[in-house]
Design an enzyme around this catalytic site. Structure first.
Site, short mmCIF file in Angstrom:
data_model
loop_
_atom_site.label_atom_id
_atom_site.label_comp_id
_atom_site.label_asym_id
_atom_site.label_seq_id
_atom_site.Cartn_x
_atom_site.Cartn_y
_atom_site.Cartn_z
CD GLU A 141 -4.63 4.18 -0.99
OE1 GLU A 141 -4.74 4.46 0.22
OE2 GLU A 141 -5.55 4.35 -1.80
CG ASP A 154 -1.93 1.09 1.25
OD1 ASP A 154 -3.05 0.81 0.82
OD2 ASP A 154 -1.59 2.21 1.66
CG ASP A 198 -4.55 9.27 -11.48
OD1 ASP A 198 -4.93 8.72 -10.43
OD2 ASP A 198 -5.32 9.87 -12.26
CG ASN A 201 -4.25 11.72 -4.57
OD1 ASN A 201 -3.47 11.83 -5.51
ND2 ASN A 201 -5.07 10.70 -4.44
#
Length: 481
Positions: free
Chosen positions: A399, A356, A373, A364
């Site tokens: 993720e 992860d 992304d 983000n």
């Protein structure tokens, strides 16, 4: 190249008698011809041909022609009203023809009458319209008419009436023979079309390339003359249709090709056939029969192969994560079930790494979703660089990623996980990124849910221990670096 073995199929049924609708159509056409002919004969008799007939004889001839036309019209209507009696109507119409010809001959010079030359016309029309059997019936009726004319004409002779009867016999024999040949050809063509139709039906819904090849090879052997062998070569990209002699073999090749939307020609392979060539004479395949059928088969096979390609592409798309290109959760679930079954059969280890991205939401919020992304794509790229060909990397959550490692025990899986951790840490990004990883392994004693839960639990332990580390059951969490 081996001869394709033909799968058992229900033989193509070929009716021996004409279909009812064909008989109706031909009877109707012949009826129209008869009515026109009768009116023409009535007109000829009315204008004074042939010479030597009295007025009363001409009037009688006209009445007979018009009466015969009326009777034929009634028979035609009866055949429509009672279709089951259609064959009886055909025979009755033939008798009316014979009676009319006899009547015309009787009132116009007997055995020397030109009306007797209508017998060959009647026999030919019956043969062409209804077949050899009806032609023979017309020929027998012609002989009866000739005998009846000779009986009423005491001065006549057999030599005078032999000509029309001989010509009628010749026409029936020739026309009947040609029609029989033509019908056999049509039946053979129908059988070939049925074979092609059956193949097209069997192609539908088949996505396995090997099965499509087998169906095509079996069908090609049925379409080819005896002695030919057939195979499908999907590696041939020559795209040429040719038939030639190669030593002791006669060979044939039909390309499997189609046009892309860009009109670009694409070749998927070739349909090949061969047989031992005669030492003398041509070894070529008939371009009027067999070759067009093989082309049709090649087109059907090309469409089926293209459909199988599209199905495979759609399956791949349905199993791929659109952002990173690695497998999605569905692909992971299918792969882990398959690998666990293999591990149980072979007793071989199966490793699983679950990872992860650390603080992904914060990343983000700072840099935007596009940068986020890009991080996921970078992680997927690291997984592709580290994983072996037989390994399977998938994105199983936002993720979160998982890597299946067939043949890897926990130690080997932990080593792979460490390489992944180091590779992600070195990947360029808007700010340094790290991953936490959990490792589990099995030899088939776990089910999919238990194996993933163990790896996910160790992933959580890695996060609790400070992130950017690998946790496996046999070793303490690796220190953050």
């Amino acid at each position: 190249m081996t001869r394709a073995m033909s799968a058992p199929e229900k033989p193509v049924a070929t009716p021996r008698r004409r279909s009812k609708w064909i008989l109706e159509d031909r009877h109707s056409a012949l009826l129209r011809g008869r009515l026109v002919a009768y009116l023409v004969l009535a007109t000829i008799a009315a204008v004074g041909v042939p010479e030597g007939m009295s007025v009363a004889q001409r009037e009688l001839a006209v009445v007979m022609c018009l009466g015969a036309a009326a009777v034929q019209a009634v028979l035609g209507l009866a055949s429509i009203k009672w279709p089951k009696r259609l064959l009886d109507g055909v025979n009755a119409a033939l008798i009316v023809d014979g009676v009319l010809i006899f009547g015309l001959a009787a009132v116009s010079n007997g055995c020397e009458s030109l009306a007797l030359w209508l017998l060959p016309v009647m026999a030919l029309a019956a043969t062409v319209a209804h077949g050899l059997l009806t032609g023979v019936k017309a020929l027998i009726l012609s002989a009866i008419v000739v005998g009846a004319v000779q009986w009423i004409d005491a001065d006549g002779s057999a030599e005078q009436t032999a000509g029309p009867l001989i010509v009628a016999a010749i026409l029936v024999a020739v026309a009947g023979g040609l029609i029989s040949v033509n019908e056999r050809h049509l039946e053979a063509s129908k059988d070939r079309q049925q074979i092609l139709f059956n193949a097209s039906q069997r192609f539908m819904g088949v996505d396995d390339t090997g099965e499509l090849r087998r169906i095509a090879e079996v069908t090609a052997v049925k379409l080819l003359p005896p002695g030919w062998e057939a195979t499908v070569d999907l590696d041939d990209r020559s795209g040429r249709e040719r038939h030639w002699r190669d030593g002791e073999w006669a060979r044939l090749e039909v390309p499997l090709e189609y046009r892309e939307r860009t009109r670009e020609r694409r070749v998927l392979g070739a349909l090949r056939a061969r047989r031992h060539a005669p030492r003398i004479g041509s070894a070529r395949v008939s371009t009027r029969a067999t070759l067009p059928d093989l082309r049709a088969l090649a087109r059907a096979l090309t469409n089926a192969l293209r459909h199988a390609e599209l199905v495979h592409e759609l399956e791949q798309l349905s199993l791929a994560d659109p952002l990173t290109g690695v497998g999605n959760r569905r692909a992971f679930d299918e792969a882990v079930a398959e690998e666990l079954a293999r591990a149980r059969r072979a007793g071989a280890p199966l490793g699983l790494v679950v990872l992860d991205v650390d603080h992904f939401k914060r990343f983000n919020d700072r840099h935007g979703h596009q940068a986020g992304d890009d991080v996921l794509v970078a992680v997927a790229r690291v997984l592709g660089d580290v994983a072996r060909i037989e390994d399977r990397a998938c994105r199983v959550g936002g993720e979160e990623f998982a890597v299946l490692l067939p043949g890897a025990d926990e130690s080997a899986a932990a080593a792979v996980a460490e390489r992944i951790r180091a590779g992600v840490a070195a990947a360029p990004a808007a700010e340094p990124i790290t991953v936490s990883l959990g490792v589990a392994a099995t030899r088939g004693e776990h089910d999919a849910g238990t194996l993933f839960a163990e790896a996910d639990e160790r992933l959580y332990a890695a996060k609790q221990a400070g992130r950017n580390r690998v946790v496996g059951v046999r070793s303490p969490p690796s220190p953050a670096r």
